[in-house]
Design a protein around this motif. Sequence first.
Motif, mmCIF file in Angstrom:
data_model
loop_
_atom_site.group_PDB
_atom_site.id
_atom_site.type_symbol
_atom_site.label_atom_id
_atom_site.label_comp_id
_atom_site.label_asym_id
_atom_site.label_seq_id
_atom_site.Cartn_x
_atom_site.Cartn_y
_atom_site.Cartn_z
ATOM 1 N N GLY A 1 0.780 -1.227 0.000
ATOM 2 C CA GLY A 1 0.000 0.000 0.000
ATOM 3 C C GLY A 1 0.811 1.276 0.000
ATOM 4 N N GLN A 2 2.130 1.156 -0.021
ATOM 5 C CA GLN A 2 2.977 2.338 0.012
ATOM 6 C C GLN A 2 2.887 3.117 -1.307
ATOM 7 O OE1 GLN A 2 4.674 5.203 1.010
ATOM 8 N NE2 GLN A 2 5.524 3.780 2.525
ATOM 9 N N ASN A 3 2.755 4.426 -1.200
ATOM 10 C CA ASN A 3 2.817 5.297 -2.371
ATOM 11 C C ASN A 3 4.295 5.545 -2.675
ATOM 12 O OD1 ASN A 3 2.888 7.466 -4.196
ATOM 13 N ND2 ASN A 3 0.978 8.324 -3.391
ATOM 14 N N GLN A 4 4.865 4.730 -3.532
ATOM 15 C CA GLN A 4 6.307 4.733 -3.753
ATOM 16 C C GLN A 4 6.795 6.025 -4.397
ATOM 17 O OE1 GLN A 4 6.915 1.084 -5.991
ATOM 18 N NE2 GLN A 4 7.107 -0.111 -4.102
ATOM 19 N N LYS A 5 6.041 6.557 -5.328
ATOM 20 C CA LYS A 5 6.441 7.806 -5.968
ATOM 21 C C LYS A 5 6.496 8.941 -4.954
ATOM 22 C CE LYS A 5 4.834 6.872 -10.680
ATOM 23 N NZ LYS A 5 3.933 7.320 -11.792
ATOM 24 N N LYS A 6 5.513 8.981 -4.076
ATOM 25 C CA LYS A 6 5.472 10.026 -3.057
ATOM 26 C C LYS A 6 6.650 9.887 -2.094
ATOM 27 C CE LYS A 6 2.582 11.970 0.621
ATOM 28 N NZ LYS A 6 1.309 11.823 1.389
ATOM 29 N N LEU A 7 6.970 8.663 -1.688
ATOM 30 C CA LEU A 7 8.075 8.450 -0.764
ATOM 31 C C LEU A 7 9.390 8.888 -1.388
ATOM 32 C CD1 LEU A 7 9.111 7.408 1.933
ATOM 33 C CD2 LEU A 7 9.283 5.115 0.910
ATOM 34 N N ARG A 8 9.583 8.575 -2.657
ATOM 35 C CA ARG A 8 10.803 9.026 -3.338
ATOM 36 C C ARG A 8 10.868 10.550 -3.378
ATOM 37 N NH1 ARG A 8 13.940 5.415 -6.366
ATOM 38 N NH2 ARG A 8 13.053 3.324 -6.555
ATOM 39 N N ARG A 9 9.753 11.153 -3.710
ATOM 40 C CA ARG A 9 9.713 12.608 -3.822
ATOM 41 C C ARG A 9 9.969 13.271 -2.469
ATOM 42 N NH1 ARG A 9 5.247 12.650 -6.018
ATOM 43 N NH2 ARG A 9 3.882 13.127 -4.248
ATOM 44 N N GLU A 10 9.462 12.685 -1.412
ATOM 45 C CA GLU A 10 9.615 13.272 -0.084
ATOM 46 C C GLU A 10 10.977 13.003 0.546
ATOM 47 O OE1 GLU A 10 6.356 11.640 2.082
ATOM 48 O OE2 GLU A 10 4.910 13.141 1.344
ATOM 49 N N THR A 11 11.738 12.111 -0.049
ATOM 50 C CA THR A 11 13.070 11.802 0.468
ATOM 51 C C THR A 11 14.107 12.517 -0.391
ATOM 52 O OG1 THR A 11 12.254 9.593 1.084
ATOM 53 C CG2 THR A 11 14.644 9.967 1.180
ATOM 54 N N GLY A 12 14.444 13.724 0.016
ATOM 55 C CA GLY A 12 15.455 14.484 -0.711
ATOM 56 C C GLY A 12 15.052 14.864 -2.116
ATOM 57 N N GLY A 13 13.755 14.972 -2.363
ATOM 58 C CA GLY A 13 13.305 15.301 -3.711
ATOM 59 C C GLY A 13 13.709 14.260 -4.734
ATOM 60 N N GLY A 14 13.848 13.024 -4.293
ATOM 61 C CA GLY A 14 14.274 11.944 -5.180
ATOM 62 C C GLY A 14 15.751 11.634 -5.068
ATOM 63 N N ASN A 15 16.508 12.535 -4.456
ATOM 64 C CA ASN A 15 17.938 12.288 -4.227
ATOM 65 C C ASN A 15 18.081 11.527 -2.908
ATOM 66 O OD1 ASN A 15 18.963 13.715 -6.559
ATOM 67 N ND2 ASN A 15 18.338 15.592 -5.509
ATOM 68 N N ILE A 16 17.748 10.264 -2.946
ATOM 69 C CA ILE A 16 17.620 9.461 -1.733
ATOM 70 C C ILE A 16 18.927 9.417 -0.947
ATOM 71 C CG2 ILE A 16 16.806 7.278 -0.806
ATOM 72 C CD1 ILE A 16 14.812 8.712 -2.688
ATOM 73 N N GLY A 17 20.011 9.155 -1.652
ATOM 74 C CA GLY A 17 21.292 8.996 -0.980
ATOM 75 C C GLY A 17 21.756 10.240 -0.252
ATOM 76 N N THR A 18 21.547 11.405 -0.864
ATOM 77 C CA THR A 18 21.996 12.649 -0.230
ATOM 78 C C THR A 18 21.231 12.900 1.064
ATOM 79 O OG1 THR A 18 20.413 14.060 -1.421
ATOM 80 C CG2 THR A 18 22.514 13.631 -2.498
ATOM 81 N N ALA A 19 19.929 12.615 1.045
ATOM 82 C CA ALA A 19 19.101 12.844 2.224
ATOM 83 C C ALA A 19 19.443 11.876 3.350
ATOM 84 C CB ALA A 19 17.624 12.728 1.855
ATOM 85 N N LEU A 20 19.590 10.591 3.017
ATOM 86 C CA LEU A 20 19.861 9.591 4.048
ATOM 87 C C LEU A 20 21.253 9.755 4.651
ATOM 88 C CD1 LEU A 20 18.243 6.361 2.542
ATOM 89 C CD2 LEU A 20 17.238 8.073 4.064
ATOM 90 N N LEU A 21 22.213 10.167 3.844
ATOM 91 C CA LEU A 21 23.556 10.389 4.373
ATOM 92 C C LEU A 21 23.568 11.564 5.334
ATOM 93 C CD1 LEU A 21 26.552 9.530 4.289
ATOM 94 C CD2 LEU A 21 26.872 11.203 2.450
ATOM 95 N N ALA A 22 22.877 12.652 4.974
ATOM 96 C CA ALA A 22 22.815 13.816 5.856
ATOM 97 C C ALA A 22 22.110 13.473 7.165
ATOM 98 C CB ALA A 22 22.107 14.973 5.156
ATOM 99 N N ARG A 23 21.018 12.713 7.084
ATOM 100 C CA ARG A 23 20.316 12.295 8.301
ATOM 101 C C ARG A 23 21.231 11.444 9.185
ATOM 102 N NH1 ARG A 23 14.575 10.136 5.784
ATOM 103 N NH2 ARG A 23 13.978 12.061 4.658
ATOM 104 N N SER A 24 21.978 10.561 8.550
ATOM 105 C CA SER A 24 22.867 9.678 9.301
ATOM 106 C C SER A 24 23.928 10.481 10.037
ATOM 107 C CB SER A 24 23.536 8.676 8.347
ATOM 108 O OG SER A 24 22.580 7.844 7.720
ATOM 109 N N PHE A 25 24.484 11.480 9.358
ATOM 110 C CA PHE A 25 25.509 12.294 10.003
ATOM 111 C C PHE A 25 24.927 13.070 11.184
ATOM 112 C CE2 PHE A 25 27.890 16.155 10.729
ATOM 113 C CZ PHE A 25 29.191 15.680 10.806
ATOM 114 N N LYS A 26 23.772 13.661 10.984
ATOM 115 C CA LYS A 26 23.171 14.469 12.050
ATOM 116 C C LYS A 26 22.850 13.616 13.273
ATOM 117 C CE LYS A 26 21.250 17.882 8.858
ATOM 118 N NZ LYS A 26 20.034 18.399 8.183
ATOM 119 N N GLU A 27 22.343 12.414 13.041
ATOM 120 C CA GLU A 27 22.027 11.541 14.169
ATOM 121 C C GLU A 27 23.298 11.078 14.878
ATOM 122 O OE1 GLU A 27 19.530 8.319 13.036
ATOM 123 O OE2 GLU A 27 17.943 9.624 12.231
ATOM 124 N N TRP A 28 24.314 10.773 14.112
ATOM 125 C CA TRP A 28 25.559 10.285 14.707
ATOM 126 C C TRP A 28 26.279 11.385 15.474
ATOM 127 C CZ3 TRP A 28 30.590 11.900 13.243
ATOM 128 C CH2 TRP A 28 31.626 11.221 13.893
#
Length: 362
Positions: free
Chosen positions: A236-263
């Motif tokens: 049931g996941q809206n995959q297009k929406k999830l991609r768009r909401e995660t760094g505007g589709g730049n998934i890696g840039t968003a997840l790396l920044a989140r990882s750094f901030k949390e660490w």
Amino acid sequence: MLDMLDARHVRMRAVPRLLAIFCLLVRCPCSHSLESCKNSEIEPEETSSLVTHLARQFRTNVSTEGEALPSQIPRKLLFTYKTNLFKAEQGDLSIHEKILLANMKRTVRVFQNMTGAAPEVEMWDDQDCFTALDELQMKEGHELALDFRREAVGMIKSDICRLVMLYNTGGYYFDIDVAPLDALHKVLDPRATFVTTKIKDGNFFQAFLATTPKHPVIRKSLTKFKTWYNEYWAPGQNQKKLRRETGGGNIGTALLARSFKEWSSSTSESPLLVHHAGKGGHVSQFFQEWQFEMQGQGVAPRERGHFSYDDFCDWGAVDTRTNTVVLIARVYDWRTNKICEASKLSKSPANSLANFLGLSLP
């Protein structure tokens, strides 16, 4: 009282002696905390030890005089693409692949100039990435390898691949269309264990990444990718929406920044962070995404108020401490299928960027 010390002659190897002097001068207990010291303006990331406080006081001298690559990051160049361009026959390459191959060879030459010796070079294709993920010594490895195989977007596959490359061996990762400049090694802090570029939305422009092996931020980012895919494949996941909401589709840039901030738990915007002992003594360095222009035979940062967003060939990364362009973000214009000219904002003729980099049209 610190201004009584001559900062020009301070080096980090002298920290133990300086600690004693510092404690005597300010009469602050040499515990591992500065919280009891008065009149101390230190950012949250750097409050836990006298060593990091002194590093902050003298970081300009430490960071810009050595002109030496970081000592803990392996002298290794890392590239990834769907096929290994170094091993391909010239006749099998498209025009843009020939341009990208020429750029990678240039990157190797620039890096050799930095080190004085031929660097170790690795280029992984999709199968190499899958195998490395499948054999990754992390519980997420096998399932993330399957996610990698199912991923249809090449950019995202590359995001994952660079992470496993860096986690396994450390080194200097460059996207194959990124052009490092000779100035890069002059501004890299010799203590750095994590280096990348920040972009305006707070995410990381991870087309350039340099890290030590098994860096905790890289490990956390791999874990976050697996968590993200678990959500992505959920019924049931809206995959297009999830991609768009995660760094505007730049998934890696968003997840790396989140990882750094949390660490790091840091809110600092400093281009250089000396992390406290609880973070393993790591040092993180950040360049800033910036627009540049050609000036004569070189490149220079534009004034921020004069940025233009109608062309993506005029962007790179700047060391904000020295106002120096350290890399060109793209040498290839996918829209026109040719080398970037960077001519719209330049004071030089068309193709001046190609001439500056020493690249020739196929």
